[in-house]
Design a protein around this motif. Sequence first.
Motif, short mmCIF file in Angstrom:
data_model
loop_
_atom_site.label_atom_id
_atom_site.label_comp_id
_atom_site.label_asym_id
_atom_site.label_seq_id
_atom_site.Cartn_x
_atom_site.Cartn_y
_atom_site.Cartn_z
N GLY A 182 -71.64 -41.20 -20.76
CA GLY A 182 -71.58 -42.46 -21.50
C GLY A 182 -71.73 -42.26 -23.00
N ASP A 183 -71.15 -41.17 -23.53
CA ASP A 183 -71.37 -40.79 -24.94
C ASP A 183 -70.30 -41.35 -25.89
N ALA A 184 -69.59 -42.37 -25.46
CA ALA A 184 -68.52 -42.92 -26.31
C ALA A 184 -69.03 -43.19 -27.72
N GLY A 185 -68.28 -42.72 -28.72
CA GLY A 185 -68.65 -42.99 -30.11
C GLY A 185 -69.57 -41.96 -30.73
N GLN A 186 -70.18 -41.08 -29.93
CA GLN A 186 -71.14 -40.11 -30.49
C GLN A 186 -70.47 -39.13 -31.45
N ILE A 187 -69.31 -38.61 -31.06
CA ILE A 187 -68.68 -37.61 -31.92
C ILE A 187 -68.16 -38.27 -33.21
N GLN A 188 -67.70 -39.51 -33.10
CA GLN A 188 -67.25 -40.22 -34.31
C GLN A 188 -68.39 -40.39 -35.31
N ALA A 189 -69.61 -40.54 -34.80
CA ALA A 189 -70.76 -40.73 -35.68
C ALA A 189 -71.04 -39.49 -36.52
N LYS A 190 -70.50 -38.35 -36.13
CA LYS A 190 -70.70 -37.13 -36.92
C LYS A 190 -69.72 -37.03 -38.08
N LEU A 191 -68.79 -37.96 -38.18
CA LEU A 191 -67.79 -37.87 -39.26
C LEU A 191 -68.29 -38.55 -40.54
N LYS A 209 -56.65 -46.15 -41.36
CA LYS A 209 -57.70 -47.16 -41.14
C LYS A 209 -58.74 -46.70 -40.13
N GLU A 210 -58.43 -45.67 -39.35
CA GLU A 210 -59.29 -45.27 -38.25
C GLU A 210 -60.33 -44.26 -38.70
N LYS A 211 -61.59 -44.59 -38.55
CA LYS A 211 -62.68 -43.69 -38.90
C LYS A 211 -62.54 -42.33 -38.19
N LEU A 212 -62.06 -42.37 -36.95
CA LEU A 212 -61.96 -41.15 -36.14
C LEU A 212 -61.01 -40.13 -36.77
N PHE A 213 -60.10 -40.60 -37.62
CA PHE A 213 -59.14 -39.69 -38.24
C PHE A 213 -59.53 -39.29 -39.67
N ASP A 214 -60.77 -39.63 -40.05
CA ASP A 214 -61.30 -39.18 -41.34
C ASP A 214 -61.48 -37.66 -41.28
N LYS A 215 -60.94 -36.97 -42.29
CA LYS A 215 -60.94 -35.50 -42.24
C LYS A 215 -62.12 -34.86 -42.96
N SER A 216 -62.93 -35.66 -43.65
CA SER A 216 -63.86 -35.07 -44.63
C SER A 216 -64.96 -34.23 -44.01
N GLN A 217 -65.30 -34.43 -42.75
CA GLN A 217 -66.41 -33.67 -42.17
C GLN A 217 -65.98 -32.62 -41.15
N LEU A 226 -45.40 -38.32 -32.55
CA LEU A 226 -45.38 -37.01 -33.20
C LEU A 226 -45.73 -37.14 -34.68
N MET A 227 -45.24 -38.20 -35.32
CA MET A 227 -45.56 -38.44 -36.73
C MET A 227 -47.08 -38.63 -36.90
N ALA A 228 -47.69 -39.37 -35.98
CA ALA A 228 -49.14 -39.59 -36.05
C ALA A 228 -49.89 -38.27 -35.90
N GLU A 229 -49.47 -37.45 -34.94
CA GLU A 229 -50.08 -36.13 -34.76
C GLU A 229 -49.95 -35.29 -36.03
N TYR A 230 -48.76 -35.31 -36.62
CA TYR A 230 -48.48 -34.53 -37.84
C TYR A 230 -49.38 -34.98 -38.98
N LEU A 231 -49.56 -36.29 -39.14
CA LEU A 231 -50.37 -36.79 -40.26
C LEU A 231 -51.86 -36.50 -40.04
N VAL A 232 -52.32 -36.69 -38.80
CA VAL A 232 -53.72 -36.38 -38.50
C VAL A 232 -53.97 -34.89 -38.72
N ASP A 233 -52.94 -34.08 -38.43
CA ASP A 233 -52.95 -32.67 -38.83
C ASP A 233 -54.06 -31.88 -38.17
N ASP A 234 -54.39 -32.26 -36.95
CA ASP A 234 -55.39 -31.51 -36.21
C ASP A 234 -54.87 -31.52 -34.78
N VAL A 235 -54.62 -30.36 -34.23
CA VAL A 235 -54.05 -30.31 -32.88
C VAL A 235 -55.01 -31.03 -31.93
#
Lengths: 688, 688
Positions: A679-688, B58-66, B101-110
């Motif tokens: 049930g760890d949804a969101g945990q890895i996102q919190a590390k960003l 817009k998606e936090k999950l695709f933030d590359k900074s960390q 495929l474009m989304a994968e390319y832009l996220v740039d992380d396999v």
Amino acid sequence: MASHADFAEKLRPAPPDGATIINHERQRSDLDADQLGQYLHGKTYIERQHRILAIIKKEKLFDKSQQANLSRPDRYKLGLARGKRLRQLQDVHGWDDEDFLMAEYLVDDVQPYHLHISLFTAALREQSNDEQRAYWMPKVASWEIIGAYAQTELGHGSNVRGIETEARWDPQSQQFILHSPHLTASKWWNGTLGRTATHAVVVAQLLLPGESDDSNAKYTSHGPHPFVVQIRDTKTHLPPSSIIVGDIGPKYGYAPMDNAYMLFDQHRIPHSALLSRYSQLDARTGAYTKSKNPSSLYGQLTRGRAVIAMHARLVLARAATVAVRYLSIRRQFHDRDDPHKKGPEVSVLDYSTVQIRILPLLATTFALHYSGLAMRQLYERTRNSSVSDGDRVSDNADVATLTELHSTSAGLKSLATELAANGVETCRRAMGGHGYGGGTGLVQLNADYLSKPTVEGDNWMITQQVAQYLIKKVKERAHSLKSQALNKTEEYLKDYLYSRTREPKFRVLGDDAAIVQAFNWRMSWLVSLQNREMESQSHIFLPYSQAMLVSNFHAAISSSAVQELPTTTRTVLTDLFRLFALHTMDLEAREFQNSGAVSSDTLDAISDTVLTIMTNIRPHAVKLVDAWGLPDYLLDSALGRYDGRVYEDLFHRAHVLNPLNKTTFNPDYRNNEIVMGSGDAGQIQAKL
Amino acid sequence: MASHADFAEKLRPAPPDGATIINHERQRSDLDADQLGQYLHGKTYIERQHRILAIIKKEKLFDKSQQANLSRPDRYKLGLARGKRLRQLQDVHGWDDEDFLMAEYLVDDVQPYHLHISLFTAALREQSNDEQRAYWMPKVASWEIIGAYAQTELGHGSNVRGIETEARWDPQSQQFILHSPHLTASKWWNGTLGRTATHAVVVAQLLLPGESDDSNAKYTSHGPHPFVVQIRDTKTHLPPSSIIVGDIGPKYGYAPMDNAYMLFDQHRIPHSALLSRYSQLDARTGAYTKSKNPSSLYGQLTRGRAVIAMHARLVLARAATVAVRYLSIRRQFHDRDDPHKKGPEVSVLDYSTVQIRILPLLATTFALHYSGLAMRQLYERTRNSSVSDGDRVSDNADVATLTELHSTSAGLKSLATELAANGVETCRRAMGGHGYGGGTGLVQLNADYLSKPTVEGDNWMITQQVAQYLIKKVKERAHSLKSQALNKTEEYLKDYLYSRTREPKFRVLGDDAAIVQAFNWRMSWLVSLQNREMESQSHIFLPYSQAMLVSNFHAAISSSAVQELPTTTRTVLTDLFRLFALHTMDLEAREFQNSGAVSSDTLDAISDTVLTIMTNIRPHAVKLVDAWGLPDYLLDSALGRYDGRVYEDLFHRAHVLNPLNKTTFNPDYRNNEIVMGSGDAGQIQAKL
């Protein structure tokens, strides 16, 4: 981790397995690898490696198996812990400096204290006056303070004179005021400074009141000067509010090192902070005095470059060791002449297309060895003959030798780091699929070593110095053809200028001395073609440095030390010389042709000769890499293990050591849970 | 993180700052970058990039900074989370395959699902019979199952026929028994399989009872065949006890991907597991039938190679964008002709020694573009003219074109990936100190992209196929000089063989068509020199592929599409063509000389011409990289930002984003505590 027994335990590699193959490789060559190793390294080095290795291997902290799985912050923490442990072991075992460096080399992971023991110590020792030395050196030696060297800035690298950080002298308070006028003045890249150091030698523009020809300026810059500055509190390890300092973040390799940024806001330091061996400021009168340019610094630089070249050969030897051992074990495709395809497939190292990528690099390790050695000896000879007060080169020093040394060492440093960095990558690619895996033991080395061609300024900048020296020399020569040649370079240029109209067309295929002559002829030809345009100068560096490598290699195999070695060893060393030289010549064939150094027909015949030489070397390849004596602990490579158990080790690393296999994941994309059932949804996102 | 205000906030870079400089760079060129971008990419592509980018950013999950700060296990978790989110977004926005495929390319992380959507889907679609397709494809499309493609093994890569995994037919139970006879039979490297997949297409030797000429063997191998196998439980995601599967551990780049090992212990699968489009086994009679060799697979391979080449140009464009923008902003040393050294230092990109490293690579992006495009068009033309039932190449297909296509695409794939991988590294090194930092945005790209020259077998293996094709062609030609040339390659070889005795000495400096002729002459000369020795064959591949790049580039700039572009654009494209071609010629001068393609005098004059061309291109360099239209989000580079705020961004990444600066450490080596005041001695060691 799969600690329980499973059916993988009873599986063995398909025969013949790696251990059998590599035993066979060693049996079929009568080269004495141990003896060759002693000849290369000397007994002292081998004893030291053996002694330190035994201590290091026992320490859990120096286990390498998990470090590639750690986060960058954990890599720094591990580095700090390892640095502490190394120093503790030094106390326990009474290690000298060479012992400590050997331990660092074997652990093979830079530690955050590294700039303390290297550049900070050297800068304080070389730039302090006697009083400052007496005060600082004991604190440095005991690690009571931890120091860094802060020269380069965000906006300023190679051009040291352009740095922005200011040290303004305030006669009132008798203090210097350190200040960063712009963001680009931020110190940048300075190792050990980001999180570890308590002190730093800070290089800043010395600003003194008055005397400017610009009437608006109240201060005149006297150029960059070194100041020793406490940057963090001894108790809290926090900087004062007038200093901003931190780590710049992830970069290529060197994960455990805290490379820094640092800014000053009118930060005050005492008069005694100016390191005053070569420049002095009288605190009461404000009078500034400057000593003669310290030639000893050139000596330091030269010594440093010889060390870099000697290190480069070991880096390349490491990649070559992994590649040679693995590629002799790896089999791929059947021999075309074996229509039934019943026997084992062909050893990959038996393909000449693979040999031509690996064996010249193996030869290059020896080429770098002999030139590094020659440089070290030349440095020591120069130092002994020229040092007067133990510190500065006396006025009677042989300036010609010194200038040549400065130039050759720059050329060697550039070429050695470039050959090693490119060579590691060539070895990696030659290993096909597995060359891309962690089992090479080259992943971190590759990332770490990529910085070397950049260290101490871009190699391309350094090569300009070499070119300028050569162009000057050839002009001098042209004006006074008969004057005495003061060093080897001048001799080669002189020989060329005397007989430039003829085309010697050296017969390089049967005569090793002719190979050396051809390299020096082509170098001299190119130098004499050049003008002062910067764009042309880069063409001179490579021929010059290649000629140096070839000359030193040839001198070494003709030396008495080599004559005492067994026939097989001598023959193989000669083959390695020829392979290095002729393969290099083949790559640069047009210059040899156009300079008249070698005829086109001879050049065309080189590639066949190279194939023959490689066939001669091939049976000794495993023994040759054995001779470099790189321990399994250093290599940390499944592919390069001494015992050849490649596949067993690759599987062990994956199945037993990889922590990712401890966890079961949830692949259902409609469910944001990552670890199954957690049930760890969101945990890895919190590390960003 | 330093979230509190500090004195760094008021600091700006020393003038002129990057934003000012890069504005000036854009103002001084009248090249229309947007228009050139549209010409290169087409409107559809640009619209798609724009649309998908807006969603992704817009998606936090695709933030590359960390992500560079995370551990390997966390990188996998992040990859899994990102893969899920991408698929969720696909559902929400109704993305088609190209959008995804474009989304994968832009996220740039396999992401760990990558092999599911690529090789697994393709293998099931291409190798299943109609019934199998109907059963599996809906499950694949809905991600109800997640699949991988398991072909390569620990001991077997390029030589697929050598794989060890067995699929033995058991007539009794009408099942196949999958088995790994040795450790070297372990599947290895297979992406998505390590932790993510529920299913896999497993390639194994099909063993059928009887019929062997070896009387001891009860089974005969019919070679490698594909089987679809469930490998993990749908509920628990655990494998059965007859399968061992896991992730192989850290490697070069691709941290989020779970490359696998997998072993079978007499694992039983049903008759329906054999993918039966091209081979069938009658379950009742045990009769084995095999269809004709499926030519469509060659088409797939060719299409894949065109995609790789088009991707390579974007990878190289990325490195070139970062290098051009940063090096035009970076200043180093004053002009020699500015004795007072009062103005700003010289833009690094104004040094010809730097230009010669970067601008030919910028030209290479265009060379790769036109050949990738030509390949794609050729593939489509071949496909349209040769497909009969929508799946197989008909017997009437133009076999000559197909064979040439197979060969040229192999050559292009090899050269494109090698040029891109080496080019990224050249750009990195040319940037000096900062080129080694995380601010390049090239650290991960470099590590990830290094694998490309290895994908689908070592490039060196592929080049053998090219060489074999060419040698065959030149022999055919030599035997029947007058027979009709069936494709371009045959034409070039024919032209050469007709007039081989003369030395054409093409005047390449004033005539673009002559450049193309010179490249094809030199290629034909080398091909006709070769014999069947493997060691020589590698010499052919490069000239052949270079000639192809030059020919396609020249054809493109002579096309009507280019004639419609403004004068500046046309002139710059022509200069880029000449730069690419002449710089390549300069590197390979000896072959052009010895083949008689170009005279020695002309070759000597090339380097001056190249300098002039670079001077022409220099003012447009920033606009040219702008034209590639790579968004800042993709670049993730402080050095390569569109707005030129290099130093501000570098400092922000260090001072604000780097988590290491949140923690204060204890540097006292006598104390094993790492985080100051935490008493955490031993904690980091416990992670080893």
